[in-house]
Design a protein around this motif. Structure first.
Motif, PDB file in Angstrom:
ATOM      1  N   LEU A  30     -10.675  58.055  67.801  1.00  0.00           N
ATOM      2  CA  LEU A  30     -11.817  58.520  67.021  1.00  0.00           C
ATOM      3  C   LEU A  30     -12.027  57.550  65.863  1.00  0.00           C
ATOM      4  CD1 LEU A  30     -13.911  60.762  66.331  1.00  0.00           C
ATOM      5  CD2 LEU A  30     -12.101  61.844  64.989  1.00  0.00           C
ATOM      6  N   LEU A  31     -13.195  56.894  65.840  1.00  0.00           N
ATOM      7  CA  LEU A  31     -13.468  55.910  64.798  1.00  0.00           C
ATOM      8  C   LEU A  31     -14.276  56.481  63.642  1.00  0.00           C
ATOM      9  CD1 LEU A  31     -14.313  52.664  66.809  1.00  0.00           C
ATOM     10  CD2 LEU A  31     -12.116  53.433  65.903  1.00  0.00           C
ATOM     11  N   GLY A  32     -15.259  57.320  63.951  1.00  0.00           N
ATOM     12  CA  GLY A  32     -16.120  57.834  62.890  1.00  0.00           C
ATOM     13  C   GLY A  32     -16.961  58.994  63.372  1.00  0.00           C
ATOM     14  N   LEU A  33     -17.832  59.452  62.506  1.00  0.00           N
ATOM     15  CA  LEU A  33     -18.727  60.544  62.860  1.00  0.00           C
ATOM     16  C   LEU A  33     -20.086  60.321  62.202  1.00  0.00           C
ATOM     17  CD1 LEU A  33     -18.044  63.524  60.552  1.00  0.00           C
ATOM     18  CD2 LEU A  33     -16.341  61.737  60.708  1.00  0.00           C
ATOM     19  N   MET A  34     -21.120  60.682  62.941  1.00  0.00           N
ATOM     20  CA  MET A  34     -22.467  60.655  62.407  1.00  0.00           C
ATOM     21  C   MET A  34     -22.693  61.951  61.634  1.00  0.00           C
ATOM     22  SD  MET A  34     -23.798  57.775  63.555  1.00  0.00           S
ATOM     23  CE  MET A  34     -25.525  58.056  63.198  1.00  0.00           C
ATOM     24  N   VAL A  35     -22.867  61.834  60.330  1.00  0.00           N
ATOM     25  CA  VAL A  35     -23.105  63.001  59.477  1.00  0.00           C
ATOM     26  C   VAL A  35     -24.591  63.056  59.162  1.00  0.00           C
ATOM     27  CG1 VAL A  35     -22.576  64.118  57.282  1.00  0.00           C
ATOM     28  CG2 VAL A  35     -20.807  62.826  58.488  1.00  0.00           C
ATOM     29  N   ASN A  36     -25.216  64.183  59.442  1.00  0.00           N
ATOM     30  CA  ASN A  36     -26.656  64.335  59.283  1.00  0.00           C
ATOM     31  C   ASN A  36     -26.972  65.327  58.170  1.00  0.00           C
ATOM     32  OD1 ASN A  36     -27.120  62.846  61.879  1.00  0.00           O
ATOM     33  ND2 ASN A  36     -25.964  64.608  62.607  1.00  0.00           N
ATOM     34  N   PHE A  37     -27.760  64.891  57.224  1.00  0.00           N
ATOM     35  CA  PHE A  37     -28.058  65.743  56.081  1.00  0.00           C
ATOM     36  C   PHE A  37     -29.412  65.361  55.495  1.00  0.00           C
ATOM     37  CE2 PHE A  37     -25.847  62.024  54.581  1.00  0.00           C
ATOM     38  CZ  PHE A  37     -26.492  61.663  53.405  1.00  0.00           C
TER      39      PHE A  37
END
Length: 405
Positions: free
Chosen positions: A55-62
């Motif tokens: 797991l490298l990262g995550l797309m955070v939507n705000f």
């Protein structure tokens, strides 16, 4: 007495892929070790040994203070590549207004920052096999694009017609999954064939179609018979063997898309008390379909039997994880809500208030990965990204900042 190069290599390939900075430190030990790590074949052996991409990262939507949609790729590992701001990008269910996508590291990263500005209302919708699927709603049609965050390569797909009136979902995957061909998905995103599965819902009904990069075209639309015309939930789909599963109808139904038949083959009911709760689809230890939801401070895991092995088809609650024993919860009025799942590494994302956490469902290790307000969704991103060392980058072909993925 110096160690044999073969023994040194066997030690180095066992360094965890989520911590590539350890390899960087070892190049300083001596010239021999630097040559081993920089050798063209080392990156290939490294990926083959570890097999499962971290797991490298995550797309955070705000939404920001101006009520504009922002999608931020947040590294949860030092191996995650960094990108400059993507102007006018948006993730998952942002539909109107100006959009921004931004890559902002939360930890020091070994990979270099690369520019990537775009305009036109893009959104990231799905990630799988090293690829990210982005979309842009135009006046008369929808445009999809496949992006590789490691190499920064982008491929825009031809428009989809007919355009659904109000609801749709899409997923990207390696083409070998549907064909049954062997692929470890370590390098297939580097120019390998891929598929994009699309399901759309309009007032006149629902349909599905599939894009093949080999054919460079969309298939003809196939009608989808649904018990009701309703919205497709924008929770990320999950891949189980040769089927994709999409959340549908207010979190209490799942659409099963068969990749061999190229159509939706069934509608599956979720456990009753998941209605109107946040649910994420998962995979189980035996490779089947699972789901997870949270009630107050407890995480509930379910697995589904399809009846193909003579067992009774249906859902079984397999585990309950008490988060109070794993977190220091000071405000008991803040309840947990599941928001995502990283397939292959068995990590579930959940939020409590403004804080977002991962929990490894095998070890029950909990880690805070992000904190922010007005967040409405996340999409995990996994892949291999080891540091470029001297001539290794030129030898293997990737952009500066990574050797192999």
């Amino acid at each position: 007495m110096a160690l044999l190069p073969e023994l040194v290599e066997e030690v180095l390939i066992r360094f965890p892929p989520s911590e590539p900075h350890l390899l960087v430190r070892n190049i300083l030990i001596c010239k021999q070790w630097r040559e081993i790590i920089s050798a063209p074949h080392f990156g290939l052996r490294y990926r083959q040994f570890h097999r499962t991409a971290p797991l490298l990262g995550l797309m955070v939507n705000f939404r920001d203070e101006d009520d504009e949609s922002v999608s931020r790729l947040v590294p949860v590992s030092p191996a995650c590549p960094q990108h400059a701001d993507f102007v006018n990008w948006c993730t998952l269910d942002a539909r109107h207004g100006r959009h921004l996508a931004r890559f902002v590291p939360t930890e020091a990263s070994s990979c270099s920052t690369r520019a990537g500005d775009h305009a036109g209302g893009w959104r990231a919708d799905d990630t799988r096999h090293g690829r990210v699927l982005l979309s842009r709603r135009m006046a008369k049609h929808l445009v999809l694009m496949v992006w590789d965050p490691i190499t920064d390569h982008r491929q825009e797909l031809p428009p989809i017609r007919p355009r659904p009136a109000y609801s749709w979902k899409a997923a990207v995957l390696c083409a070998s999954t549907a064909a049954g061909a062997a692929c470890d998905h370590h390098d297939c995103h580097r120019g390998g064939p891929f598929l994009v599965v699309y399901i759309g819902v309009s007032h006149g009904g629902a349909f599905s179609c599939i894009y093949s990069s080999d054919a460079a075209a969309w298939s003809e639309p196939v009608p989808v018979q649904l018990p009701r015309v309703n919205c497709i939930n924008l929770v990320q789909s999950v891949l189980v063997r040769k089927a994709l599963y999409f959340m549908f109808h207010k979190n209490n139904e799942v659409l099963e898309y068969d990749l061999e038949m190229c159509q939706v083959v069934s509608v599956i009911k979720l456990p009753p008390y998941t209605n109107f709760r946040r649910v994420v689809l998962t995979t189980t230890e035996d490779g089947g379909l699972g789901s997870a939801t949270a009630i107050e401070h407890k995480l509930y895991l379910w697995s589904r039997k399809d009846g193909s092995k003579g067992d009774v088809a249906g859902w079984t609650q397999t585990r309950v994880i008490n988060l109070e024993g794993l977190l220091r919860i000071t405000d008991l009025t803040l309840f947990a809500h599941v928001v995502g799942y990283a397939d292959g590494v068995d990590v579930i994302f959940f939020r409590m208030g403004d804080a977002f956490f991962t929990i490894d469902i095998k070890t029950c290790k909990v880690k805070e990965v992000y904190k922010g307000t007005r967040v409405y969704g996340i999409v995990p991103y996994m892949g291999f990204c080891t540091p470029a060392l001297g001539g290794a980058c030129a030898a293997e072909g990737p952009r500066a900042g990574a050797i192999g993925t």
